[in-house]
Write an enzyme that holds these catalytic residues in place. Structure first.
Site, PDB file in Angstrom:
ATOM      1  CB  THR A   1      -0.829   0.006   1.293  1.00  0.00           C
ATOM      2  OG1 THR A   1       0.237   0.308   2.451  1.00  0.00           O
ATOM      3  CG2 THR A   1      -1.758  -0.990   1.484  1.00  0.00           C
TER       4      THR A   1
ATOM      5  CB  THR B   1       3.290  19.334 -11.718  1.00  0.00           C
ATOM      6  OG1 THR B   1       4.164  17.939 -11.395  1.00  0.00           O
ATOM      7  CG2 THR B   1       3.177  19.234 -13.224  1.00  0.00           C
TER       8      THR B   1
ATOM      9  CD  GLN C   1       2.545  27.990  -0.449  1.00  0.00           C
ATOM     10  OE1 GLN C   1       1.184  27.791  -0.920  1.00  0.00           O
ATOM     11  NE2 GLN C   1       3.025  28.696   0.217  1.00  0.00           N
TER      12      GLN C   1
ATOM     13  CB  SER D   1      -2.272  22.613  -4.303  1.00  0.00           C
ATOM     14  OG  SER D   1      -1.364  21.662  -3.781  1.00  0.00           O
TER      15      SER D   1
ATOM     16  CB  THR E   1      -4.483  14.153  -5.258  1.00  0.00           C
ATOM     17  OG1 THR E   1      -3.855  14.337  -4.073  1.00  0.00           O
ATOM     18  CG2 THR E   1      -5.925  13.792  -5.144  1.00  0.00           C
TER      19      THR E   1
ATOM     20  CG  ASP F   1       1.706  10.426  -7.711  1.00  0.00           C
ATOM     21  OD1 ASP F   1       2.675  11.246  -7.737  1.00  0.00           O
ATOM     22  OD2 ASP F   1       1.607   9.565  -6.709  1.00  0.00           O
TER      23      ASP F   1
HETATM   24  P1  ATP Z   1       3.005  17.011  -5.853  1.00  0.00           P
HETATM   25  O1  ATP Z   1       2.607  15.818  -6.485  1.00  0.00           O
HETATM   26  O2  ATP Z   1       3.840  18.104  -6.786  1.00  0.00           O
HETATM   27  O3  ATP Z   1       3.883  17.032  -4.533  1.00  0.00           O
HETATM   28  P2  ATP Z   1       0.753  17.431  -4.110  1.00  0.00           P
HETATM   29  O4  ATP Z   1       1.169  15.976  -3.761  1.00  0.00           O
HETATM   30  O5  ATP Z   1       1.067  18.408  -3.137  1.00  0.00           O
HETATM   31  O6  ATP Z   1       1.811  17.837  -5.410  1.00  0.00           O
HETATM   32  P3  ATP Z   1      -1.871  17.553  -3.921  1.00  0.00           P
HETATM   33  O7  ATP Z   1      -1.806  18.416  -2.652  1.00  0.00           O
HETATM   34  O8  ATP Z   1      -2.297  16.262  -3.621  1.00  0.00           O
HETATM   35  O9  ATP Z   1      -0.602  17.663  -4.867  1.00  0.00           O
HETATM   36  O10 ATP Z   1      -2.836  18.353  -4.801  1.00  0.00           O
HETATM   37  C1  ATP Z   1      -3.022  17.972  -6.295  1.00  0.00           C
HETATM   38  C2  ATP Z   1      -4.206  18.298  -6.696  1.00  0.00           C
HETATM   39  O11 ATP Z   1      -5.400  17.226  -6.344  1.00  0.00           O
HETATM   40  C3  ATP Z   1      -4.709  19.653  -6.432  1.00  0.00           C
HETATM   41  O12 ATP Z   1      -4.460  20.373  -7.518  1.00  0.00           O
HETATM   42  C4  ATP Z   1      -6.508  19.452  -6.446  1.00  0.00           C
HETATM   43  O13 ATP Z   1      -7.067  19.463  -7.315  1.00  0.00           O
HETATM   44  C5  ATP Z   1      -6.437  17.847  -5.883  1.00  0.00           C
HETATM   45  N1  ATP Z   1      -6.499  17.967  -4.401  1.00  0.00           N
HETATM   46  C6  ATP Z   1      -5.711  17.217  -3.587  1.00  0.00           C
HETATM   47  N2  ATP Z   1      -6.188  17.258  -2.397  1.00  0.00           N
HETATM   48  C7  ATP Z   1      -7.436  18.014  -2.311  1.00  0.00           C
HETATM   49  C8  ATP Z   1      -8.337  18.444  -1.436  1.00  0.00           C
HETATM   50  N3  ATP Z   1      -8.220  18.005  -0.109  1.00  0.00           N
HETATM   51  N4  ATP Z   1      -9.656  19.197  -1.765  1.00  0.00           N
HETATM   52  C9  ATP Z   1      -9.678  19.315  -3.271  1.00  0.00           C
HETATM   53  N5  ATP Z   1      -8.726  19.023  -4.221  1.00  0.00           N
HETATM   54  C10 ATP Z   1      -7.659  18.309  -3.733  1.00  0.00           C
HETATM   55  N1  PLP Z   2       4.101   6.788  -3.856  1.00  0.00           N
HETATM   56  C1  PLP Z   2       4.239   6.165  -2.799  1.00  0.00           C
HETATM   57  C2  PLP Z   2       4.687   4.880  -2.655  1.00  0.00           C
HETATM   58  C3  PLP Z   2       3.606   7.028  -1.888  1.00  0.00           C
HETATM   59  O1  PLP Z   2       3.397   6.219  -0.451  1.00  0.00           O
HETATM   60  C4  PLP Z   2       3.167   8.064  -2.056  1.00  0.00           C
HETATM   61  C5  PLP Z   2       2.447   8.917  -0.974  1.00  0.00           C
HETATM   62  O2  PLP Z   2       2.100   8.552   0.093  1.00  0.00           O
HETATM   63  C6  PLP Z   2       3.206   8.813  -3.134  1.00  0.00           C
HETATM   64  C7  PLP Z   2       4.089   8.249  -4.351  1.00  0.00           C
HETATM   65  C8  PLP Z   2       2.806  10.048  -3.597  1.00  0.00           C
HETATM   66  O3  PLP Z   2       1.372  10.705  -3.184  1.00  0.00           O
HETATM   67  P1  PLP Z   2       0.838  12.140  -3.723  1.00  0.00           P
HETATM   68  O4  PLP Z   2       0.440  11.969  -5.492  1.00  0.00           O
HETATM   69  O5  PLP Z   2      -0.372  12.192  -3.123  1.00  0.00           O
HETATM   70  O6  PLP Z   2       1.916  13.189  -3.818  1.00  0.00           O
HETATM   71 MG    MG Z   3      -0.485  18.642  -1.432  1.00  0.00          MG
HETATM   72 MG    MG Z   4       2.712  14.859  -4.398  1.00  0.00          MG
END
Ligand code: ATP
Ligand code: PLP
Ligand code: MG
Ligand code: MG
Length: 295
Positions: free
Chosen positions: A45, A144, A147, A183, A217, A219
């Site tokens: 997982t 991508t 912040q 985001s 999300t 990814d």
């Molecule tokens: P990276 O992959 O660059 O590390 P991240 O993992 O921080 O970015 P997320 O925070 O998962 O990326 O956000 C990616 C997208 O998923 C956002 O643009 C939004 O559209 C969606 N998303 C993620 N979490 C939420 C949430 N709690 N509510 C609404 N949309 C969300």
């Molecule tokens: N790959 C693995 C194995 C992970 O456990 C995670 C997050 O826990 C991710 C990738 C990245 O997830 P995200 O798309 O939310 O940044």
């Molecule tokens: Mg995030």
């Molecule tokens: Mg991520």
């Protein structure tokens, strides 16, 4: 050209659930991409679960897989997609692979999600930062970061939209023609703000917050962005709108189904797994529900 686009995606695999390649490959396939994928890890997982079990691919094993593709001359790709990397060495290996792929196709489009952390915390070893900052990001066509990752790469702080635009400018100066902040926390408790920039044009998109933390999300975001960037012929507004509209539906649907099972309290990871398969029709044909605004 009208040929089928071909992606090489190097990301994590999980047996159960949706992060890494499990999150990225199905949407790309549904959107008409030929996807070759290499799994950097195979875990039961993702890491938000209590027990983490599985294997990591060694650099030599990754080399072997690439050698096999090269020797059989099936190493022509239009797109290269990378995400979560655990060590500077594996990231340097990605750079070697990128250079090989560009020898085969000088127009290869590299979409790099510089995964390092979120909400002020790094979840990869710190020595990955200089490799992203000085080696990988300069070679990417599209990045991508969220912040926090944008702040790490530039060493700048983001407290306002103006700061965000300065950070985006600094990121462009490192090399990437297209910079997407998936985001930011510039919104309020109900909304997060995404910002994308290419060729001197910037768009903002306001993303309604769903009251839970999701994994995979980021990814999913990177794979959808790659797909729509290609399918819209590099139309940034449409790419953002299709990407975010799809994510909104998947995230909301995942949340609602989890709340049907567990009406209150913190939702456990197994109820937060993204409903990607169930929303196949939306992925193929997103209804644009959120508009991007030119800045
Ligand atoms: P990276 O992959 O660059 O590390 P991240 O993992 O921080 O970015 P997320 O925070 O998962 O990326 O956000 C990616 C997208 O998923 C956002 O643009 C939004 O559209 C969606 N998303 C993620 N979490 C939420 C949430 N709690 N509510 C609404 N949309 C969300
Ligand atoms: N790959 C693995 C194995 C992970 O456990 C995670 C997050 O826990 C991710 C990738 C990245 O997830 P995200 O798309 O939310 O940044
Ligand atoms: Mg995030
Ligand atoms: Mg991520």
């Amino acid at each position: 050209s009208s040929d089928t686009p071909r992606v090489l995606s190097i990301q994590s695999h999980v047996v159960h659930g949706y992060v890494g390649n499990k999150s990225a490959v199905f949407p790309l396939q549904v959107l008409g991409f030929e996807v070759d994928f290499i799994n950097t890890v195979q875990f039961s997982t993702h890491t938000a679960y209590k027990h983490i079990k599985g294997q990591s691919l060694k650099n030599e094993e990754l080399d072997d897989l690439i050698d096999g593709l090269t020797m059989n001359e099936v190493d022509y790709y239009t797109h290269f997609l990378t995400g979560y990397s655990r060590s500077p060495d594996s990231l340097k290996k990605i750079v070697e692979i990128l250079k090989k792929l560009r020898e085969k196709n000088p127009n290869l489009n590299y979409v790099c999600d510089p995964v390092m952390g979120d909400n002020g915390k790094m979840y990869v070893p710190e020595d990955i930062l200089p490799v992203y900052r000085d080696i990988v990001v300069p070679l990417a066509d599209v990045i991508t970061p969220n912040q926090f990752e944008a702040e790490l790469i530039t060493g700048m702080k983001m407290n306002s939209l103006q700061d965000a635009l300065k950070i985006i400018e600094a990121l462009h100066e490192k090399g990437p023609k297209t910079v997407v902040l998936s985001s930011t926390e510039l919104g309020d408790e109900y909304c997060m703000i995404g910002i994308a920039s290419t060729a001197g044009v910037q768009y903002q998109i306001n993303i309604p917050k769903v009251d839970a933390t999701f994994t995979g999300t980021g990814d999913l975001f990177a794979s959808l962005f790659l797909a729509w960037w290609h399918k819209t012929n590099n139309n940034l507004k449409l790419t953002l709108e299709n990407t975010i509209s799809t994510l909104q539906i998947i995230v909301k649907d995942t949340y609602q189904k989890a709340r049907d099972v567990q009406p209150t309290g913190k939702i456990p990871p197994q109820l937060r797994e993204l409903r990607i398969i169930q929303n196949k029709n939306i992925i193929e044909n997103p209804k644009i529900t959120i508009n991007a605004i030119e800045l």
